[in-house]
Design an enzyme around this catalytic site. Structure first.
Site, PDB file in Angstrom:
ATOM      1  N   ARG A 264       0.803  -1.222   0.000  1.00  0.00           N
ATOM      2  CA  ARG A 264       0.000   0.000   0.000  1.00  0.00           C
ATOM      3  C   ARG A 264       0.835   1.272   0.000  1.00  0.00           C
ATOM      4  O   ARG A 264       0.340   2.354   0.265  1.00  0.00           O
ATOM      5  CB  ARG A 264      -0.975  -0.013   1.186  1.00  0.00           C
ATOM      6  CG  ARG A 264      -1.923  -1.185   1.087  1.00  0.00           C
ATOM      7  CD  ARG A 264      -2.953  -1.225   2.180  1.00  0.00           C
ATOM      8  NE  ARG A 264      -3.551  -2.550   2.268  1.00  0.00           N
ATOM      9  CZ  ARG A 264      -4.475  -3.021   1.440  1.00  0.00           C
ATOM     10  NH1 ARG A 264      -4.930  -2.274   0.476  1.00  0.00           N
ATOM     11  NH2 ARG A 264      -4.940  -4.251   1.585  1.00  0.00           N
TER      12      ARG A 264
ATOM     13  N   HIS B 107       3.730 -10.741  -5.877  1.00  0.00           N
ATOM     14  CA  HIS B 107       2.516 -10.056  -6.333  1.00  0.00           C
ATOM     15  C   HIS B 107       2.783  -8.569  -6.222  1.00  0.00           C
ATOM     16  O   HIS B 107       3.320  -8.113  -5.220  1.00  0.00           O
ATOM     17  CB  HIS B 107       1.317 -10.472  -5.468  1.00  0.00           C
ATOM     18  CG  HIS B 107      -0.003 -10.053  -6.046  1.00  0.00           C
ATOM     19  ND1 HIS B 107      -0.345  -8.734  -6.221  1.00  0.00           N
ATOM     20  CD2 HIS B 107      -1.051 -10.778  -6.496  1.00  0.00           C
ATOM     21  CE1 HIS B 107      -1.556  -8.676  -6.764  1.00  0.00           C
ATOM     22  NE2 HIS B 107      -2.010  -9.898  -6.943  1.00  0.00           N
TER      23      HIS B 107
ATOM     24  N   TYR C 279      -0.857  -2.878  -4.908  1.00  0.00           N
ATOM     25  CA  TYR C 279      -2.201  -2.513  -5.358  1.00  0.00           C
ATOM     26  C   TYR C 279      -2.267  -1.104  -5.930  1.00  0.00           C
ATOM     27  O   TYR C 279      -3.237  -0.733  -6.573  1.00  0.00           O
ATOM     28  CB  TYR C 279      -3.188  -2.616  -4.189  1.00  0.00           C
ATOM     29  CG  TYR C 279      -3.373  -4.014  -3.673  1.00  0.00           C
ATOM     30  CD1 TYR C 279      -3.542  -5.071  -4.557  1.00  0.00           C
ATOM     31  CD2 TYR C 279      -3.400  -4.286  -2.315  1.00  0.00           C
ATOM     32  CE1 TYR C 279      -3.720  -6.366  -4.100  1.00  0.00           C
ATOM     33  CE2 TYR C 279      -3.578  -5.573  -1.843  1.00  0.00           C
ATOM     34  CZ  TYR C 279      -3.739  -6.610  -2.738  1.00  0.00           C
ATOM     35  OH  TYR C 279      -3.917  -7.889  -2.277  1.00  0.00           O
TER      36      TYR C 279
ATOM     37  N   HIS D 160      -1.858  -7.080 -11.594  1.00  0.00           N
ATOM     38  CA  HIS D 160      -3.164  -6.746 -12.145  1.00  0.00           C
ATOM     39  C   HIS D 160      -2.920  -5.829 -13.348  1.00  0.00           C
ATOM     40  O   HIS D 160      -2.182  -4.850 -13.211  1.00  0.00           O
ATOM     41  CB  HIS D 160      -4.018  -6.038 -11.097  1.00  0.00           C
ATOM     42  CG  HIS D 160      -4.318  -6.909  -9.918  1.00  0.00           C
ATOM     43  ND1 HIS D 160      -5.244  -6.592  -8.969  1.00  0.00           N
ATOM     44  CD2 HIS D 160      -3.818  -8.117  -9.545  1.00  0.00           C
ATOM     45  CE1 HIS D 160      -5.300  -7.552  -8.053  1.00  0.00           C
ATOM     46  NE2 HIS D 160      -4.435  -8.483  -8.384  1.00  0.00           N
TER      47      HIS D 160
ATOM     48  N   GLU E 152      -2.644 -11.031 -14.372  1.00  0.00           N
ATOM     49  CA  GLU E 152      -3.665 -11.767 -13.630  1.00  0.00           C
ATOM     50  C   GLU E 152      -5.043 -11.523 -14.256  1.00  0.00           C
ATOM     51  O   GLU E 152      -5.379 -10.397 -14.617  1.00  0.00           O
ATOM     52  CB  GLU E 152      -3.664 -11.312 -12.162  1.00  0.00           C
ATOM     53  CG  GLU E 152      -4.680 -12.074 -11.332  1.00  0.00           C
ATOM     54  CD  GLU E 152      -4.563 -11.800  -9.834  1.00  0.00           C
ATOM     55  OE1 GLU E 152      -3.539 -11.251  -9.391  1.00  0.00           O
ATOM     56  OE2 GLU E 152      -5.509 -12.134  -9.118  1.00  0.00           O
TER      57      GLU E 152
ATOM     58  N   ASP F 235      -6.932 -16.616 -11.838  1.00  0.00           N
ATOM     59  CA  ASP F 235      -7.557 -16.552 -10.513  1.00  0.00           C
ATOM     60  C   ASP F 235      -8.983 -17.094 -10.642  1.00  0.00           C
ATOM     61  O   ASP F 235      -9.808 -16.526 -11.357  1.00  0.00           O
ATOM     62  CB  ASP F 235      -7.562 -15.094 -10.034  1.00  0.00           C
ATOM     63  CG  ASP F 235      -8.080 -14.948  -8.613  1.00  0.00           C
ATOM     64  OD1 ASP F 235      -9.189 -15.452  -8.335  1.00  0.00           O
ATOM     65  OD2 ASP F 235      -7.391 -14.325  -7.789  1.00  0.00           O
TER      66      ASP F 235
ATOM     67  N   HIS G  82     -11.803 -14.591  -9.738  1.00  0.00           N
ATOM     68  CA  HIS G  82     -11.935 -13.494 -10.696  1.00  0.00           C
ATOM     69  C   HIS G  82     -12.555 -13.969 -12.009  1.00  0.00           C
ATOM     70  O   HIS G  82     -13.440 -13.303 -12.563  1.00  0.00           O
ATOM     71  CB  HIS G  82     -10.564 -12.873 -10.982  1.00  0.00           C
ATOM     72  CG  HIS G  82      -9.906 -12.300  -9.760  1.00  0.00           C
ATOM     73  ND1 HIS G  82      -8.621 -11.817  -9.771  1.00  0.00           N
ATOM     74  CD2 HIS G  82     -10.353 -12.129  -8.488  1.00  0.00           C
ATOM     75  CE1 HIS G  82      -8.309 -11.367  -8.561  1.00  0.00           C
ATOM     76  NE2 HIS G  82      -9.335 -11.556  -7.770  1.00  0.00           N
TER      77      HIS G  82
ATOM     78  N   HIS H 290      -4.373 -18.586  -8.834  1.00  0.00           N
ATOM     79  CA  HIS H 290      -4.830 -18.179  -7.517  1.00  0.00           C
ATOM     80  C   HIS H 290      -6.094 -18.984  -7.270  1.00  0.00           C
ATOM     81  O   HIS H 290      -7.035 -18.907  -8.066  1.00  0.00           O
ATOM     82  CB  HIS H 290      -5.181 -16.685  -7.489  1.00  0.00           C
ATOM     83  CG  HIS H 290      -3.979 -15.798  -7.465  1.00  0.00           C
ATOM     84  ND1 HIS H 290      -4.052 -14.443  -7.670  1.00  0.00           N
ATOM     85  CD2 HIS H 290      -2.671 -16.081  -7.245  1.00  0.00           C
ATOM     86  CE1 HIS H 290      -2.848 -13.927  -7.573  1.00  0.00           C
ATOM     87  NE2 HIS H 290      -1.982 -14.893  -7.327  1.00  0.00           N
TER      88      HIS H 290
ATOM     89  N   ASP I 268     -15.158  -8.717  -6.945  1.00  0.00           N
ATOM     90  CA  ASP I 268     -13.974  -9.456  -6.516  1.00  0.00           C
ATOM     91  C   ASP I 268     -13.985  -9.625  -4.995  1.00  0.00           C
ATOM     92  O   ASP I 268     -13.444  -8.787  -4.285  1.00  0.00           O
ATOM     93  CB  ASP I 268     -12.731  -8.671  -6.985  1.00  0.00           C
ATOM     94  CG  ASP I 268     -11.437  -9.298  -6.510  1.00  0.00           C
ATOM     95  OD1 ASP I 268     -11.468 -10.433  -5.993  1.00  0.00           O
ATOM     96  OD2 ASP I 268     -10.388  -8.644  -6.658  1.00  0.00           O
TER      97      ASP I 268
ATOM     98  N   HIS J 168     -13.202 -12.774  -2.308  1.00  0.00           N
ATOM     99  CA  HIS J 168     -12.775 -14.171  -2.169  1.00  0.00           C
ATOM    100  C   HIS J 168     -13.541 -14.867  -1.045  1.00  0.00           C
ATOM    101  O   HIS J 168     -13.910 -14.250  -0.059  1.00  0.00           O
ATOM    102  CB  HIS J 168     -11.280 -14.241  -1.871  1.00  0.00           C
ATOM    103  CG  HIS J 168     -10.441 -13.597  -2.934  1.00  0.00           C
ATOM    104  ND1 HIS J 168      -9.079 -13.528  -2.854  1.00  0.00           N
ATOM    105  CD2 HIS J 168     -10.775 -12.993  -4.103  1.00  0.00           C
ATOM    106  CE1 HIS J 168      -8.601 -12.904  -3.935  1.00  0.00           C
ATOM    107  NE2 HIS J 168      -9.607 -12.572  -4.685  1.00  0.00           N
TER     108      HIS J 168
ATOM    109  N   GLU K  62      -5.639 -17.323  -1.726  1.00  0.00           N
ATOM    110  CA  GLU K  62      -5.755 -15.941  -1.218  1.00  0.00           C
ATOM    111  C   GLU K  62      -7.089 -15.819  -0.497  1.00  0.00           C
ATOM    112  O   GLU K  62      -7.799 -14.815  -0.645  1.00  0.00           O
ATOM    113  CB  GLU K  62      -5.730 -14.936  -2.368  1.00  0.00           C
ATOM    114  CG  GLU K  62      -4.457 -14.892  -3.170  1.00  0.00           C
ATOM    115  CD  GLU K  62      -4.585 -13.953  -4.359  1.00  0.00           C
ATOM    116  OE1 GLU K  62      -3.599 -13.287  -4.665  1.00  0.00           O
ATOM    117  OE2 GLU K  62      -5.675 -13.885  -4.966  1.00  0.00           O
TER     118      GLU K  62
HETATM  119 ZN   LIG Z   1      -9.333 -10.963  -5.913  1.00  0.00          ZN
HETATM  120 ZN   LIG Z   2      -5.627 -13.169  -7.250  1.00  0.00          ZN
END
Ligand SMILES: [Zn+2]
Ligand SMILES: [Zn+2]
Length: 280
Positions: free
Chosen positions: A37, A67, A70, A107, A144, A178, A181, A215, A228, A230, A260
């Site tokens: 972040r 990964h 974000y 992403h 992804e 994923d 997703h 994922h 999205d 999970h 995840e």
């Molecule tokens: Zn996700």
């Molecule tokens: Zn993912």
């Protein structure tokens, strides 16, 4: 059966991640190589890099993926965000390379209203610009699949194929699939027939040889919801069956499959056990 594992914390330094993975009995782990972040981070120290490599061996983790942060949006129409994104993305590549990670999962990006075609071009431009700054890097960049929330791109296999087509250095690109997703984006995998249809479609649009990692997440929201969120394996809208198919699919025997799911380590253990019990 795939190399099963989870996204583990790198708190206290990346060198701590392999032990956490081993405690969960992971064969594979995913990590953030810096605070996900924040834009900036100090470079990795030599002792962190060496400690990480040693601990990967010591704790018997077969593969580790990184990964990206974000904050990064290679599709941003705002020049300042785009520039910061390229800079941060290059830093992600350098870190992954220092740690000998084969893959960096990211992403693709969001067009924020400029339109999908515009966004896909911008993302490809961002990837090329980043790659040109680290010509010696051995890390493969894995696009992804996304759920398609907001203006996020990557919710159609065609998006990923188009981006890869536009990037000159195709051998440095792959895909991370994923399950949450893809399902939220509208690709059904719930029955054996639907599972095979979706992977056939992936194969014809992108090519299964480009699929390098998974994922594994169930989805809180239904097929095509584009949300999205999970859920624990078997507890969501996807259900257990496709995960049984995945962990037994001979095509994906060597692929890292990273959980995840929500709730931290206790839940990772439960989800991993569940997945292992599905292996025939
Ligand atoms: Zn996700
Ligand atoms: Zn993912």
């Amino acid at each position: 059966m795939g190399l099963l594992g989870a996204h583990v914390s790198a708190q206290g330094g990346v060198q701590n991640a392999p032990k956490r993975g081993a405690e969960l009995e992971c064969d594979a782990i995913a990590i953030f190589t810096k605070n996900q972040r924040q834009w900036r981070a100090r470079p990795l120290k030599e002792e962190e890099i060496e400690g990480f490599k040693e601990n990967m061996k010591r704790y018997g983790i077969k593969i580790a993926l990184s990964h990206d942060s974000y904050l990064i949006n290679l599709g941003s129409p705002k020049e300042e965000t785009y520039k910061k994104s390229v800079e941060a993305f290059v830093d992600e590549i350098i870190r992954a390379d220092q740690l000998d990670l084969p893959y960096l999962v990211f992403h693709p990006g969001s067009h924020l209203g400029e339109g999908e075609e515009w966004g896909l071009k911008k993302i490809a431009e961002g990837i090329e610009e980043s790659l040109s700054k680290v010509p010696e890097s051995r890390v493969m960049l894995l696009l992804e699949t996304t759920a398609g929330q907001g203006t996020n791109l990557g919710y159609r296999f065609e998006h990923l194929a188009e981006i890869m087509d536009m990037v000159g250095e195709k051998n440095r690109m792959g895909v991370c699939f994923d399950t949450c997703h893809v399902f939220a984006a509208g690709y059904d995998i719930r029955s054996e027939e639907a599972y095979h249809e979706t992977f056939d479609e992936f194969d014809s649009v992108i090519g299964l040889d480009k699929l390098k990692a998974f994922h594994l997440n169930d989805s809180k929201f239904p097929l095509g919801s584009k949300k999205d969120r999970h859920e624990h394996i078997g507890e969501g809208e996807i259900g257990i069956e496709p995960f049984r198919l995945l962990v037994n699919d001979p095509r994906f025997r060597e692929h890292p499959m990273i959980l995840e799911t929500p709730g931290g380590d206790v839940w990772y253990s439960a989800n991993l056990k569940l997945l292992r019990d599905l292996i025939e």
